[in-house]
Design a protein around this motif. Structure first.
Motif, PDB file in Angstrom:
ATOM      1  N   ASP A 110     -13.061   3.115  -7.376  1.00  0.00           N
ATOM      2  CA  ASP A 110     -12.321   2.327  -6.396  1.00  0.00           C
ATOM      3  C   ASP A 110     -11.142   1.673  -7.095  1.00  0.00           C
ATOM      4  O   ASP A 110     -11.077   1.650  -8.340  1.00  0.00           O
ATOM      5  CB  ASP A 110     -13.233   1.258  -5.777  1.00  0.00           C
ATOM      6  CG  ASP A 110     -12.729   0.727  -4.437  1.00  0.00           C
ATOM      7  OD1 ASP A 110     -11.664   1.173  -3.962  1.00  0.00           O
ATOM      8  OD2 ASP A 110     -13.405  -0.149  -3.873  1.00  0.00           O
ATOM      9  N   TRP A 112      -8.048  -1.689  -6.155  1.00  0.00           N
ATOM     10  CA  TRP A 112      -7.479  -2.628  -5.189  1.00  0.00           C
ATOM     11  C   TRP A 112      -6.420  -3.470  -5.881  1.00  0.00           C
ATOM     12  O   TRP A 112      -6.440  -3.676  -7.085  1.00  0.00           O
ATOM     13  CB  TRP A 112      -8.556  -3.514  -4.551  1.00  0.00           C
ATOM     14  CG  TRP A 112      -9.400  -4.272  -5.537  1.00  0.00           C
ATOM     15  CD1 TRP A 112      -9.150  -5.513  -6.072  1.00  0.00           C
ATOM     16  CD2 TRP A 112     -10.628  -3.833  -6.124  1.00  0.00           C
ATOM     17  NE1 TRP A 112     -10.146  -5.873  -6.944  1.00  0.00           N
ATOM     18  CE2 TRP A 112     -11.069  -4.854  -6.992  1.00  0.00           C
ATOM     19  CE3 TRP A 112     -11.407  -2.680  -6.010  1.00  0.00           C
ATOM     20  CZ2 TRP A 112     -12.240  -4.761  -7.747  1.00  0.00           C
ATOM     21  CZ3 TRP A 112     -12.569  -2.587  -6.758  1.00  0.00           C
ATOM     22  CH2 TRP A 112     -12.975  -3.622  -7.606  1.00  0.00           C
ATOM     23  N   GLU A 113      -5.481  -3.923  -5.058  1.00  0.00           N
ATOM     24  CA  GLU A 113      -4.402  -4.759  -5.570  1.00  0.00           C
ATOM     25  C   GLU A 113      -4.903  -6.165  -5.823  1.00  0.00           C
ATOM     26  O   GLU A 113      -5.803  -6.660  -5.142  1.00  0.00           O
ATOM     27  CB  GLU A 113      -3.247  -4.773  -4.576  1.00  0.00           C
ATOM     28  CG  GLU A 113      -2.614  -3.405  -4.412  1.00  0.00           C
ATOM     29  CD  GLU A 113      -1.382  -3.425  -3.526  1.00  0.00           C
ATOM     30  OE1 GLU A 113      -0.825  -4.513  -3.261  1.00  0.00           O
ATOM     31  OE2 GLU A 113      -0.974  -2.330  -3.104  1.00  0.00           O
TER      32      GLU A 113
END
Length: 169
Positions: A110, A112-113
């Protein structure tokens, strides 16, 4: 040769096969044990291992195997990292012995920012280590904060801090 990746270069599901492998010697194992003060006879005492364990020989200390795999993954995963945030899990699933060769690969689970800074993100990866016969010996998951391209550009690009040679001829 690439050394690490920016956030934009990571794709969920990507698999990085780390190369080359590392053959573990008795010297490597003993030195790591002594440096880390792990004096368990399973790792250092051949007679003990032969006479009292199910393996009949010394087992390489697991944290050395983890360290090898972590190091192997740096050029593919964390070479540009801002921070290693977390080792979520670490499992030693089979023994390694002197003379075994360790190979590794990492899958991106995964990404994410960052919620607090727009120039970075977090990648969540699992690294798998296995021996020359394919036996998986170690698995670990970690979260790594990596820079976005904007972060790298603001700090000198691909090789920040690298000086320019001065020709004095």
């Amino acid at each position: 040769m690439q050394f690490g990746r920016s956030y934009e270069e990571f794709e969920v599901g990507a698999v990085y096969k780390h190369w080359p492998g590392k053959t573990v010697t008795e010297y490597d194992d003993h030195l790591f044990c002594l440096l880390t003060m792990n004096h368990h006879p399973l790792h250092l005492d051949t007679n003990y291992a032969m006479e009292t364990t199910q393996f009949g020989k010394n087992v390489v200390v697991g944290n050395y195997i983890y360290s090898i795999l972590l190091g192997m993954s740096v050029p593919d995963v964390s070479g540009k990292a801002i921070a290693n945030l977390e080792i979520e899990s670490l499992r030693h699933v089979a023994p390694t012995f002197h003379g075994d060769t360790i190979y590794g690969e990492t899958v991106v689970l995964d990404k994410w920012e960052s919620k607090s800074k727009d120039d970075r993100g977090v990648v969540y990866v699992e690294t798998k280590g296995y021996k020359q016969d394919g036996t998986v010996v170690c698995l670990f998951r970690r979260k790594v904060m990596v820079p976005k391209n904007s972060y790298l550009e603001a700090r000198g690009g691909e090789q920040p801090g690298r000086p320019t040679p001065i020709d004095r001829n």
